[in-house]
Structure formats: C-alpha cells, structure tokens
Design an enzyme around this catalytic site. Structure first.
Site, PDB file in Angstrom:
ATOM      1  N   ASP A  10      -6.467   4.534   4.046  1.00 24.45           N
ATOM      2  CA  ASP A  10      -7.430   4.141   3.009  1.00 24.45           C
ATOM      3  C   ASP A  10      -8.835   4.670   3.279  1.00 24.45           C
ATOM      4  O   ASP A  10      -9.829   4.026   2.956  1.00 24.45           O
ATOM      5  CB  ASP A  10      -7.493   2.608   2.861  1.00 24.45           C
ATOM      6  CG  ASP A  10      -6.117   2.001   2.716  1.00 24.45           C
ATOM      7  OD1 ASP A  10      -5.334   2.557   1.928  1.00 24.45           O
ATOM      8  OD2 ASP A  10      -5.819   1.005   3.390  1.00 24.45           O
ATOM      9  N   GLY A  12     -10.088   7.262   1.907  1.00 33.01           N
ATOM     10  CA  GLY A  12     -10.583   8.030   0.756  1.00 33.01           C
ATOM     11  C   GLY A  12      -9.998   9.433   0.756  1.00 33.01           C
ATOM     12  O   GLY A  12     -10.635  10.384   0.315  1.00 33.01           O
ATOM     13  N   LYS A  13      -8.746   9.543   1.223  1.00 34.85           N
ATOM     14  CA  LYS A  13      -8.083  10.855   1.288  1.00 34.85           C
ATOM     15  C   LYS A  13      -7.880  11.448  -0.102  1.00 34.85           C
ATOM     16  O   LYS A  13      -7.975  12.648  -0.276  1.00 34.85           O
ATOM     17  CB  LYS A  13      -6.706  10.730   1.960  1.00 34.85           C
ATOM     18  CG  LYS A  13      -6.759  10.556   3.454  1.00 34.85           C
ATOM     19  CD  LYS A  13      -5.383  10.672   4.072  1.00 34.85           C
ATOM     20  CE  LYS A  13      -4.529   9.436   3.942  1.00 34.85           C
ATOM     21  NZ  LYS A  13      -4.999   8.231   4.587  1.00 34.85           N
ATOM     22  N   GLY A  14      -7.599  10.570  -1.092  1.00 32.86           N
ATOM     23  CA  GLY A  14      -7.231  11.033  -2.425  1.00 32.86           C
ATOM     24  C   GLY A  14      -8.204  12.054  -2.988  1.00 32.86           C
ATOM     25  O   GLY A  14      -7.823  13.151  -3.378  1.00 32.86           O
ATOM     26  N   GLY A  37      -0.812   5.347  -0.727  1.00 34.58           N
ATOM     27  CA  GLY A  37      -1.400   5.155  -2.060  1.00 34.58           C
ATOM     28  C   GLY A  37      -2.621   6.029  -2.199  1.00 34.58           C
ATOM     29  O   GLY A  37      -3.584   5.849  -1.477  1.00 34.58           O
ATOM     30  N   HIS A  38      -2.538   7.026  -3.067  1.00 37.26           N
ATOM     31  CA  HIS A  38      -3.686   7.905  -3.280  1.00 37.26           C
ATOM     32  C   HIS A  38      -4.127   7.776  -4.736  1.00 37.26           C
ATOM     33  O   HIS A  38      -3.309   7.859  -5.639  1.00 37.26           O
ATOM     34  CB  HIS A  38      -3.314   9.374  -3.012  1.00 37.26           C
ATOM     35  CG  HIS A  38      -3.103   9.664  -1.564  1.00 37.26           C
ATOM     36  ND1 HIS A  38      -2.699  10.885  -1.089  1.00 37.26           N
ATOM     37  CD2 HIS A  38      -3.269   8.890  -0.478  1.00 37.26           C
ATOM     38  CE1 HIS A  38      -2.611  10.844   0.224  1.00 37.26           C
ATOM     39  NE2 HIS A  38      -2.942   9.643   0.617  1.00 37.26           N
ATOM     40  N   THR A 126       4.249  -2.895   4.006  1.00 38.26           N
ATOM     41  CA  THR A 126       4.182  -2.797   2.541  1.00 38.26           C
ATOM     42  C   THR A 126       5.500  -3.265   1.902  1.00 38.26           C
ATOM     43  O   THR A 126       5.635  -3.237   0.684  1.00 38.26           O
ATOM     44  CB  THR A 126       3.906  -1.348   2.111  1.00 38.26           C
ATOM     45  OG1 THR A 126       4.952  -0.520   2.625  1.00 38.26           O
ATOM     46  CG2 THR A 126       2.574  -0.846   2.643  1.00 38.26           C
ATOM     47  N   GLN A 220      -1.274   7.430   5.455  1.00 38.63           N
ATOM     48  CA  GLN A 220      -1.722   6.418   6.422  1.00 38.63           C
ATOM     49  C   GLN A 220      -2.832   7.005   7.317  1.00 38.63           C
ATOM     50  O   GLN A 220      -3.578   7.851   6.884  1.00 38.63           O
ATOM     51  CB  GLN A 220      -0.566   5.856   7.262  1.00 38.63           C
ATOM     52  CG  GLN A 220       0.440   5.031   6.459  1.00 38.63           C
ATOM     53  CD  GLN A 220       1.516   5.864   5.806  1.00 38.63           C
ATOM     54  OE1 GLN A 220       2.063   6.758   6.422  1.00 38.63           O
ATOM     55  NE2 GLN A 220       1.832   5.590   4.559  1.00 38.63           N
ATOM     56  N   THR A 295      -4.179   0.174  -2.822  1.00 40.34           N
ATOM     57  CA  THR A 295      -3.640   0.853  -4.004  1.00 40.34           C
ATOM     58  C   THR A 295      -2.186   0.451  -4.238  1.00 40.34           C
ATOM     59  O   THR A 295      -1.735   0.321  -5.371  1.00 40.34           O
ATOM     60  CB  THR A 295      -3.667   2.390  -3.781  1.00 40.34           C
ATOM     61  OG1 THR A 295      -4.887   2.740  -3.185  1.00 40.34           O
ATOM     62  CG2 THR A 295      -3.469   3.152  -5.064  1.00 40.34           C
ATOM     63  N   THR A 297      -0.308  -2.334  -2.661  1.00 43.91           N
ATOM     64  CA  THR A 297       0.075  -3.746  -2.698  1.00 43.91           C
ATOM     65  C   THR A 297      -1.011  -4.629  -3.309  1.00 43.91           C
ATOM     66  O   THR A 297      -0.789  -5.817  -3.510  1.00 43.91           O
ATOM     67  CB  THR A 297       0.366  -4.256  -1.269  1.00 43.91           C
ATOM     68  OG1 THR A 297      -0.810  -4.025  -0.470  1.00 43.91           O
ATOM     69  CG2 THR A 297       1.540  -3.535  -0.651  1.00 43.91           C
ATOM     70  N   ARG A 301      -8.507  -5.616   1.709  1.00 46.31           N
ATOM     71  CA  ARG A 301      -8.598  -4.990   3.032  1.00 46.31           C
ATOM     72  C   ARG A 301      -9.606  -5.727   3.906  1.00 46.31           C
ATOM     73  O   ARG A 301     -10.630  -6.193   3.406  1.00 46.31           O
ATOM     74  CB  ARG A 301      -9.016  -3.532   2.898  1.00 46.31           C
ATOM     75  CG  ARG A 301      -8.012  -2.712   2.107  1.00 46.31           C
ATOM     76  CD  ARG A 301      -8.488  -1.278   1.913  1.00 46.31           C
ATOM     77  NE  ARG A 301      -7.577  -0.575   1.026  1.00 46.31           N
ATOM     78  CZ  ARG A 301      -7.954   0.336   0.125  1.00 46.31           C
ATOM     79  NH1 ARG A 301      -9.210   0.681   0.003  1.00 46.31           N
ATOM     80  NH2 ARG A 301      -7.049   0.919  -0.645  1.00 46.31           N
TER      81      ARG A 301
HETATM   82  P1  IMP Z   1       4.878   0.012   6.561  1.00 50.03           P
HETATM   83  O1  IMP Z   1       4.414   1.431   6.613  1.00 50.03           O
HETATM   84  O2  IMP Z   1       5.151  -0.476   5.155  1.00 50.03           O
HETATM   85  O3  IMP Z   1       6.001  -0.277   7.510  1.00 50.03           O
HETATM   86  O4  IMP Z   1       3.650  -0.915   7.061  1.00 50.03           O
HETATM   87  C1  IMP Z   1       3.198  -0.903   8.407  1.00 50.03           C
HETATM   88  C2  IMP Z   1       1.692  -1.041   8.482  1.00 50.03           C
HETATM   89  O5  IMP Z   1       1.086   0.120   7.954  1.00 50.03           O
HETATM   90  C3  IMP Z   1       1.101  -2.213   7.685  1.00 50.03           C
HETATM   91  O6  IMP Z   1      -0.032  -2.710   8.387  1.00 50.03           O
HETATM   92  C4  IMP Z   1       0.654  -1.563   6.393  1.00 50.03           C
HETATM   93  O7  IMP Z   1      -0.393  -2.294   5.772  1.00 50.03           O
HETATM   94  C5  IMP Z   1       0.167  -0.235   6.924  1.00 50.03           C
HETATM   95  N1  IMP Z   1       0.207   0.840   5.920  1.00 50.03           N
HETATM   96  C6  IMP Z   1       1.283   1.523   5.489  1.00 50.03           C
HETATM   97  N2  IMP Z   1       0.922   2.462   4.598  1.00 50.03           N
HETATM   98  C7  IMP Z   1      -0.409   2.374   4.465  1.00 50.03           C
HETATM   99  C8  IMP Z   1      -1.374   3.132   3.725  1.00 50.03           C
HETATM  100  O8  IMP Z   1      -1.063   4.083   2.994  1.00 50.03           O
HETATM  101  N3  IMP Z   1      -2.674   2.725   3.867  1.00 50.03           N
HETATM  102  C9  IMP Z   1      -3.038   1.724   4.707  1.00 50.03           C
HETATM  103  N4  IMP Z   1      -2.179   1.018   5.427  1.00 50.03           N
HETATM  104  C10 IMP Z   1      -0.871   1.339   5.319  1.00 50.03           C
END
Ligand code: IMP
Length: 426
Positions: A10, A12-14, A37-38, A126, A220, A295, A297, A301
C-alpha cells in the site's frame, strides 16, 4: 525494471506503475495473487486491479507469471468488471503462465477456517486463499492452469489434493470435499482461463532478446516477504525483486533497475509488529489525510511515523536501486515530523529488525525529530516547488536508508511527480 513495495504494501505502487507502464512494452506480475490491490486513476475513470497487471488499463501487453497464484473465478470477475468499464482484454493483451497454480474454493475456505480458529495468532490475511494455494504448490499437490486442458485425467492429482485437504477439514469439523462438484466447477471455468494460457517464459525471453522494455510489477511489500518480512505476519510469497526472474522464467539479471516504492510515513494492514505505530491524533490524521483504507478488504490501515530502520533493511535485502517516495503531502502542516533511526531492546540499541516476532513486537523506536512544513507539497512537479523543510526531510531519509530517491510523488495524478533519475534509462 522492477517495481516493488518497500514497506508493508500500500505504498502507492498503482500510480507509479501506471506511469511506468505507459512507457513499457510489457508488464509482468511475478508473485502474489488477488490479495493485491492497485488503484489506477485515468482521466475520469478509476480502475481497481487485484490480479491483473497494471498495463492492462492502457493496452500494454500484460503477463501473469508462474510465480502468481491464480483464482480463475476472481480472474473472470475482474475481467468482466474492467470490460464493463470499457477496457478490451483479449489473449492479445493478456497472457497467463500455463504453470500457474490455481487458487480453489477449498483454499479460500481453509484460509478463513484457520484465521477464525487462530485467536491471538491470527495473521489477518485477506482470506483469499493465497497461503493455502502456495502450500499446495510447494507440496506438489496444486492444480495448475495447464491441468484445465486435461480435466479427464485429473483424478490421480485430486487423490493427493483431497487426501490432504479432507484430513485438514475433518480437524475443523468440515465435511470432505465434493470431488465431482469441484471437477464441475473447473470444467465450467476452464475455457475462459485457457484462452489466455501460454508458456509465458517464452514470451518474456523473446521480449528480452528483442530489447523490449519489461516492467515487472511486484505486489505487497518487502516487509511481507515470507523470508525477509515480519514472519509469521507476512504473505506466502517472496516479494523481493529477485522473484521477478524466478516468477516469470528469466535469468537472475532480469530485474534491472529496482524501484522500491516507499511512503513518507508507514502503514500496515492486518496483524503483526509495527514499531512506529501511532495510536494518537497524529496516527488518526495520517489515516484520514492519506485515505488509508485497504483496496481489497476495505480494512482501516494502521499508521505511524517513517521507519528508516525497516526501509534500510528492505532496500538491502531486495536490492533496491532507487526509491519512489510517495504521499509526501500527507505530512503537510505538521509542526514536527519524527523519523525512526534505531531501536532499543532490553538496554541494547539495534540498527535492524530482530528476527523473532516477540522481539520485533518489543523494540522501542529511537526517534529523530525534524521541523515540519506548513506549505502544501501537493502537486509539486519540481524540487523548486517543495518547501525547504520537505527537501530536508527527503534528504535525511535518503541518508538513513542508504538509498537514493529516484522519484517523488506528490498527488495521485500521474503528472504530479518529480523525476530525479529515470529508472528506464539505466
Ligand atoms: P495474505 O497475503 O492474504 O495471506 O495475507 C497475509 C498478510 O499480508 C496480511 O497481513 C495481509 O493484510 C497482508 N497483505 C496481503 N496483500 C496485501 C497487499 O496487497 N497490501 C497490503 N497488505 C497485504
């Protein structure tokens, strides 16, 4: 070149990826899945991408590499949504590695069952089935994209997969998997996915041989990397730049210039240690001004000061060449700004994050305080448009993280960017 997140995602990659994608010949995802999520804003349209590479919005050839875990139903839903927004997504614009492991409904179920049963040990995932799908890949039980063309001979693979999952499900009091129903679900979705399936490793190698510009798009952030992050509160893939090669089928030099996206403060979604987290008005203000809601869920944050210890570590383990510093304007108007420069742990001073989760949770940040700035930095497009204190802050960050700034982003608009060093010219 490769773009990765330098914190907990998160960053701000998008916007940055979109800007770079418009100058690339191909955009490739290499890890993660639809947990990412972008958000891309193009003209009056806002596009929300989870699984698809950002190039898809501007018609740049987009590829999903073997390192991604693919939920076929999420893929279909995302494509349908973007098509309804006017985009054209065809096998000419999207290729998916035929070796990608699939995320199945049983993976989503297991992710949720485990989270619900974990009490204080909850990861805060997520719930998209990412972890269980990667487990099955490494456990050699995965159903892959190429298997969708051979569903009539899937039974031996299903024997292995179901034996494993049925035992786990029994432990949660869940009924065994309905094999025929699962096969039927796969049969219904197979053709949709198979139209995009390709040996993507050939596509990327040919593009590279022809000198094409490939943009590897990470998801991520480094602190969520399964090896280098705040384990176990991490995602289940390697989020560092080296994965660009393994996750698409290229040699290790493929990553090129590694641009680490780093936010001017810190945020985190889900559970896990966060040394500079703020539970006060300033934390609240950062969240509101930075619109810090997930973005994917919609979760709020957690917010805190910039942690130079973490970012220095991220830049080192991920091999970051330069950073893109984002959301600087969120700090506008603060009287003072703090930067974490080290940690205290039981009388010791540390310059890195310790490996153990309990120690990570116990470290006390050591702060340096600098005066803030009252002018707005929003929309600045050159150093000359930034207040002197903001430049001082950026320079101090560079010094502390041992990595230069390549770009500064000052608003969600593409043009509101200060380019210091062009990642594509390296
Ligand atoms: P998972 O990737 O759904 O297994 O989640 C594992 C951890 O990574 C959790 O803390 C999520 O909130 C975090 N996470 C997964 N994808 C993202 C992302 O795109 N942005 C921020 N956190 C993420």
């Amino acid at each position: 070149m490769t773009v990765i997140g330098g914190q907990w995602g998160d960053e701000g990659k998008g916007k940055i990826v979109d800007w770079l994608a418009s100058r690339a010949d191909m955009v490739a995802r290499f890890q993660g899945g639809h947990n990412a999520g972008h958000t891309l804003v193009v003209g009056n349209e806002t596009y929300k991408l989870s699984l698809l590479p950002s190039g898809i919005v501007r018609g740049t050839l987009s590829v999903i590499g073997n390192g991604v875990v693919l939920d076929p139903w999420a893929l279909k839903a995302e494509i349908e949504k973007l098509t309804a927004q006017g985009l054209s997504i065809t096998p000419e614009s999207l290729q998916i590695a035929d070796t990608c492991p699939l995320i199945l409904p049983i993976h989503r179920d297991l992710d949720a069952l485990r989270e619900d049963a974990s009490g204080k040990g909850k990861i805060g995932t997520t719930r998209r089935g990412i972890g269980p799908a990667y487990e099955d890949k490494v456990g050699r039980r995965a159903i892959r994209v190429c298997d969708l063309a051979h569903l009539d001979s899937l039974d031996p693979q299903l024997d292995r997969l179901l034996a494993h999952h049925d035992a786990l499900r029994a432990g949660f009091g869940e009924p065994p998997i309905d094999r025929e129903a699962l096969k039927e679900q796969l049969r219904e979705i197979a053709d949709f996915v198979l139209q995009f399936a390709k040996p993507v490793w050939i596509t990327v190698n040919e593009a590279r041989a022809r000198g094409k510009r490939i943009l590897f798009e990470g998801a991520q952030g480094v602190l969520l990397d399964v090896d280098h992050g705040t384990y176990p509160f991490v995602t289940s893939s390697n989020t560092i730049a080296g994965t660009a090669a393994a996750g698409t089928g290229l040699g290790p030099s493929a990553a090129g210039f590694v641009l680490g996206i780093v936010k001017a403060y810190t945020t985190r979604v889900g559970s896990g240690p966060f040394p500079t987290e703020l539970h006060d008005d300033i934390g609240q203000r950062l969240g509101e001004r930075g619109r810090e809601f997930g973005t994917v869920t919609g979760r709020k944050r957690r917010c805190g000061w910039f942690d130079a210890v973490l970012v220095r570590q991220s830049c080192a383990v991920a091999g970051v060449t330069g950073i893109a510093f984002t959301k600087l304007d969120v700090l506008d108007g603060l009287d003072e700004i703090r930067i974490c420069t080290g940690y205290k742990l039981g009388g010791r001073t540390l310059g890195h994050l310790p490996a153990h989760a309990a120690e990570q949770a116990a470290v006390e940040p050591v702060y340096e305080t600098i005066e803030g700035w009252q002018q707005s930095t929003a929309g600045a497009r050159s150093w000359a448009q930034l207040p002197a204190q903001a430049i001082k802050y950026i320079r101090r960050v560079e010094e502390l993280i041992h990595c230069p700034v390549a770009l500064v982003s000052t608003s969600p608009e593409r043009e509101d960017t200060i380019l210091v060093r062009d990642p594509f010219s390296d």
